[in-house]
Write a protein that holds these residues in place. Sequence first.
Motif, PDB file in Angstrom:
ATOM      1  N   TRP A   1      -4.187   8.061   0.824  1.00 15.32           N
ATOM      2  CA  TRP A   1      -3.413   7.993  -0.429  1.00 15.32           C
ATOM      3  C   TRP A   1      -4.146   8.685  -1.568  1.00 15.32           C
ATOM      4  N   LEU A   2      -5.452   8.448  -1.668  1.00 14.24           N
ATOM      5  CA  LEU A   2      -6.245   9.020  -2.757  1.00 14.24           C
ATOM      6  C   LEU A   2      -6.166  10.539  -2.758  1.00 14.24           C
TER       7      LEU A   2
ATOM      8  N   TYR B   1      -6.675   0.574  -5.478  1.00 12.11           N
ATOM      9  CA  TYR B   1      -5.466   1.275  -5.901  1.00 12.11           C
ATOM     10  C   TYR B   1      -5.248   1.104  -7.404  1.00 12.11           C
TER      11      TYR B   1
ATOM     12  N   LYS C   1      -5.396  13.326  -6.992  1.00 12.43           N
ATOM     13  CA  LYS C   1      -5.460  13.818  -5.621  1.00 12.43           C
ATOM     14  C   LYS C   1      -6.097  15.205  -5.501  1.00 12.43           C
TER      15      LYS C   1
ATOM     16  N   ALA D   1       0.836  -1.208   0.000  1.00 12.92           N
ATOM     17  CA  ALA D   1       0.000   0.000   0.000  1.00 12.92           C
ATOM     18  C   ALA D   1       0.866   1.252   0.000  1.00 12.92           C
ATOM     19  N   PRO D   2       0.601   2.209  -0.886  1.00 11.40           N
ATOM     20  CA  PRO D   2       1.399   3.438  -0.949  1.00 11.40           C
ATOM     21  C   PRO D   2       1.329   4.217   0.363  1.00 11.40           C
TER      22      PRO D   2
ATOM     23  N   LEU E   1      -8.339  -3.744  -1.623  1.00 13.07           N
ATOM     24  CA  LEU E   1      -7.332  -2.693  -1.737  1.00 13.07           C
ATOM     25  C   LEU E   1      -6.545  -2.762  -3.039  1.00 13.07           C
TER      26      LEU E   1
ATOM     27  N   PHE F   1      -6.670   4.067   2.474  1.00 13.30           N
ATOM     28  CA  PHE F   1      -6.866   4.277   1.037  1.00 13.30           C
ATOM     29  C   PHE F   1      -7.179   5.735   0.725  1.00 13.30           C
TER      30      PHE F   1
ATOM     31  N   SER G   1      -2.373  10.145  -5.031  1.00 11.47           N
ATOM     32  CA  SER G   1      -2.894   9.493  -6.229  1.00 11.47           C
ATOM     33  C   SER G   1      -2.838  10.421  -7.439  1.00 11.47           C
TER      34      SER G   1
ATOM     35  N   THR H   1      -5.202   4.122 -10.249  1.00  7.11           N
ATOM     36  CA  THR H   1      -3.938   4.340 -10.955  1.00  7.11           C
ATOM     37  C   THR H   1      -4.094   4.161 -12.455  1.00  7.11           C
TER      38      THR H   1
END
Length: 458
Positions: free
Chosen positions: A233-234, A201, A241, A15-16, A197, A230, A238, A205
Amino acid sequence: MNNRQKGQCAVALWAPIAGRYQPTWESLDTRPLPEWYDNAKIGLLIHWGLFSVPSFGSEQFWKDWKGGHPKYVHFMMENYPPHFKYQDFASQFKAEFFNPEEWTEVFEASGARYVILTSKHLEGYAMWPSPHSWNWNVKDVGPNKDLVGKLASAVRSQTPQIRFGVYYSLSEWFNPLYHLDREAHSQSNEFVATKVLPELYGIVTRYHPEIVFADGDELDPDWYWNSTTFLSWLFSSSPVKRTVVVNDRWGSGTFCRHGSYYTCYNPGVLQPHKWERGISLDRQSWGYRREAQVKDYLSINELISQMAETISCGGNFLINVGPSADGRIPPIMEERLRQMGAWIDINGDAVYSSRPWTYQNDTVTPGVWYTSDKDLNLTYAIVLTWPSDCQLFLGAVQPSEETKIFLLGYDPPDVESKRLKFEARPHGITVNFPDMSEVRSKWAWVLVMSGISPSLHS
């Protein structure tokens, strides 16, 4: 209470790492709503999946059939072999008439400013070649087409004013991994770590959706879904973003509490937080139904009425369409969308980028909803019923010496005649409408008023 109950449920190791917004609701809730969403007002939701093959009852066909609902059991007994399984519908989902460019033309004609496609419904079938839905996606079985990718590409290339988004169901009715997690009371999250997840993601992406509409979350807490991880990150790292928005379905307890916008409906009342009202053109189902009758569909008058009410109360209006399994938007649904677009072509000033006024609906005359343009100091009155004797009384409006009133869609040759006559009343104003035959708008009518103020007597 163990660590997982406190929100430490394990996540996938890849996970980022989040940046600006931390994986807490306190941090995520500080993110401002991207302006484009509030300005857009009108969106489309496309419910399309394997449920479009039996196209009977509703989009929850599999759940109701497997649950023993007599209506669905009888339908299958009458029309399919004894050992037919829901999975067998996948080979019949061919989307042979799916033309994303034609769909996009309809979207543009509707006046919508964003469109959301079901990337995965609760049945679990992925509408893109997801590597985490082996043999249960559009590439491995079914149409052999990347439906999410084709529609995203068409929308962006043909209609840059329309934003593309995805609906994604977190849970799946009959996924064995999900049921194992549920049996463990959400203390394991194999399903989330290996399926949910990676897909979330991956789809962001790959396709850069500017709306992520989550669903199927309500049976499990947000920490089970790792929702804040999540979303951190989004919003922070992302590809979308800066522009992405999300709804409020990220685990039990998040509904109407967390998210860019809320999906809890309270029509008729101005809401303190941005919200969205979702309706389906078919009153009985979100997916396509072959047995639907004309009376089951919303009329254009009903559609405009609900839209006016929603926008006046600060909401966005999301209209659901259910295409057939072969990839066609049913003609009656297309007609409704084109009718709505024809109305917006005339009256869009009262819709796009509008803001709520002091009063949402008129205090005396029913069927009148207000919006405003703060920058131009204009107030719009959306009138759902043509006034008898062509005279409309507005109890919420107080005129002044500078008041000017026009009617959108009324364009007489004499420019001076465009200004409507009105008369101030002790508790409001009476506006004189022109002859109905001289007005282009067919289903509802919009007054544009300047130099007015809210009535103190309302």
